[in-house]
Write a protein that holds these residues in place. Structure first.
Motif: not given
Length: 378
Positions: A33-36, A93-99, A124-128, A155-159
């Protein structure tokens, strides 16, 4: 005795059921996923020794993190049997910003009638992802005239979208342009942010590709403008005027001064280059002291130079009639300024003629004897 035996077996079975062994597994989807962006984590609790005689495990599952930072919604969750000695429940589960990293989620089974167990999985958490676009207004300018270029990062990411922040850089394919590599700080909301940089084209004229780049931040991936904006830079417009001393007579020189003026929008400059001169009229002829002259600055937006025009005839018909000679000044332009021309007229008069006559006289004052002719010259 038989009743006691049955009772004893029942107690033993109940004791074993109370301590049935279990295993807990957890899987999250999507696993990347990506951040947020949230991911759904499913915990599966299995009766591993069939001590419940086909009954599904009951109780709750609590979710936590072994690595990373973020939050779970729906934890603890209550198990629901799915048959075959298995039960499941879910949390998001939602990753924190910057994580940005590999996060490890733990699912711990809090038993009802079984022993506790736990399981882990990685997310795995990636940048948006982002896009960067640039547009300039006006899209066609003169050299040394500024155009406001707006850079937009989205911002073009999912979430749930996050608003990009930080600085962006503007570039021009003509690296000498003022504002090339200029930066500005983004501001905005709702997943999109923008800022402005002024780009002022310098010589040479023509189209230039204007792009922008956004560096990676704690939440967003880097991006650049995939389709640069085409900005057209035109030569600065000019006017040319010429003034000559008038009237003159044949063979008398007339000083002709050409003045070239920058008339374009933006920051004006004194034109440079040369001005050529021609006699464009049909009346009379003449010659210039030089066919051209080199401009010298005469003001913030003007330049001048001069030549001398000397008419050789007053008019094409000859005789003593006056004529009008047309003088045209042609500015040849430069890498900054466009060409232009102007003209004026010079009145040319015939030269004055004084005639004197002298005669031989017999005696003063200018007498001759009757019948005595005298010769006179003039």
């Amino acid at each position: 005795m038989q009743q006691f035996y049955i009772l004893t077996l029942g107690l033993l079975f109940a004791s074993k059921a109370a301590y049935a062994t279990t295993s807990t597994s957890v899987s999250c989807s999507p696993t990347t996923v990506v951040v947020n962006q949230g991911t759904t984590c499913t915990a599966t609790v299995t009766d591993t020794d069939n001590s419940l005689a086909g009954a599904d495990p009951s109780g709750t599952v609590s979710f936590s993190l072994d690595a990373g930072s973020g939050s779970f919604s729906g934890s603890p969750c209550t198990l629901t049997g799915i048959g075959g000695g298995q039960s499941q429940c879910q949390a998001t589960y939602t990753p924190d910003r910057g994580a940005v990293s590999t996060h490890t989620a733990r699912a711990t089974y809090v038993p009802g009638a079984d022993t506790a167990s736990l399981g882990t999985t990685n997310v795995t958490v990636n940048l948006r992802s982002t896009t960067t676009d640039v547009s300039c207004s006006p899209s066609s300018v003169f050299i040394n005239q500024g155009s406001t270029c707006t850079i937009t990062v989205t911002d073009t990411a999912a979430g749930t979208a996050l608003t990009p922040s930080g600085t962006v850089t503007l570039t021009s394919s003509q690296t000498g342009d003022t504002g090339h590599n200029g930066t500005c700080s983004l501001s905005g909301g709702g997943g999109s942010a923008s800022c402005d940089v002024t780009l002022t084209p310098q010589s040479p004229a023509g189209a230039r590709n204007v792009g922008a780049s956004f560096p990676a931040s704690s939440n967003h991936a880097a991006s650049s403008d995939g389709s640069p904006f085409s900005l057209t830079a035109n030569l600065r417009t000019t006017t040319t005027s010429v003034s000559c001393a008038s009237p003159v007579v044949v063979n008398q020189g007339s000083t002709c001064t050409a003045t070239v003026t920058d008339t374009a929008t933006g920051t004006a400059s004194s034109p440079t280059g040369t001005v050529s001169f021609t006699n464009t009229g049909s009346q009379g002829s003449g010659a210039f002291s030089s066919g051209s002259c080199t401009l010298s600055s005469s003001g913030a937006n003007t330049a001048q130079c001069s030549v001398t025009y000397t008419p050789s005839t007053a008019n094409s018909a000859g005789g003593g009639a006056s004529g009008s000679h047309s003088v045209q000044a042609n500015y040849g332009g430069s890498t900054v300024h466009a060409t232009s021309n102007g003209s004026t007229s010079i009145t040319v008069n015939a030269r004055d003629v004084k005639t004197e006559i002298s005669c031989a006289f017999d005696f003063a004052p200018n007498y001759v004897r009757a019948g005595n002719g005298k010769s006179c010259t003039g």
